[in-house]
Design a protein around this motif. Structure first.
Motif, short mmCIF file in Angstrom:
data_model
loop_
_atom_site.label_atom_id
_atom_site.label_comp_id
_atom_site.label_asym_id
_atom_site.label_seq_id
_atom_site.Cartn_x
_atom_site.Cartn_y
_atom_site.Cartn_z
N UNK A 34 10.83 -10.66 6.47
CA UNK A 34 11.10 -9.56 5.57
C UNK A 34 10.04 -8.48 5.77
N UNK A 35 10.45 -7.20 5.69
CA UNK A 35 9.47 -6.12 5.87
C UNK A 35 8.34 -6.21 4.86
N UNK A 36 7.14 -5.92 5.31
CA UNK A 36 6.02 -5.83 4.41
C UNK A 36 5.35 -7.13 4.05
N UNK A 79 3.96 -1.82 -10.71
CA UNK A 79 2.92 -2.33 -11.60
C UNK A 79 2.92 -3.85 -11.68
N UNK A 80 3.79 -4.52 -10.94
CA UNK A 80 3.89 -5.97 -11.04
C UNK A 80 3.13 -6.70 -9.93
N UNK A 105 8.87 -9.22 -1.02
CA UNK A 105 8.91 -8.44 0.22
C UNK A 105 9.10 -6.96 -0.11
N UNK A 106 8.53 -6.09 0.74
CA UNK A 106 8.65 -4.66 0.49
C UNK A 106 8.60 -3.88 1.79
N UNK A 107 9.07 -2.66 1.74
CA UNK A 107 9.02 -1.73 2.85
C UNK A 107 8.77 -0.36 2.23
N UNK A 108 7.50 -0.01 2.03
CA UNK A 108 7.11 1.16 1.27
C UNK A 108 6.36 2.16 2.12
N UNK A 167 3.20 -5.56 -4.15
CA UNK A 167 4.02 -6.49 -4.93
C UNK A 167 3.98 -7.90 -4.35
N UNK A 168 4.42 -8.86 -5.13
CA UNK A 168 4.51 -10.25 -4.68
C UNK A 168 5.74 -10.47 -3.79
#
Length: 87
Positions: free
Chosen positions: A4-6, A63-64, A53-56, A50-51
């Motif tokens: 997963x990205x990120x 805020x989590x 997966x992300x792609x930012x 974040x905890x």
């Protein structure tokens, strides 16, 4: 390994191709840590991660998550297959 990205989880000695294609001259940021949080590869560029997966982009936030210091990586313009080794 998570694809997963990120977010990536790698076993000791494992490798992962995070991005394919020419990236010479690009800028990336990263934070990494070993099992249990040590060793840690962090830097001076603090943001909330974040905890899940992300792609930012840099100016996206939530805020989590947890504030982490990221390192900046500038890939040389001549690099066709750039490798970062965490040891």
């Amino acid at each position: 390994m998570s694809t997963q990205p990120g977010q990536w989880r790698l076993a000791p000695g494992a490798t992962a191709k995070v991005r394919s294609g020419f990236v010479g001259g690009s800028k990336f940021s990263f934070y990494a840590h070993g099992e249990g949080g040590s060793p840690e590869w962090s830097g001076p560029f603090v943001t909330n991660l974040p905890q899940q997966a992300f792609d930012w982009c840099w100016n996206t936030a939530g805020s989590s998550g947890t504030n982490r210091g990221l390192q900046k990586l500038i890939v040389p313009t001549t690099s066709l297959d750039h490798t970062v080794v965490f040891s």
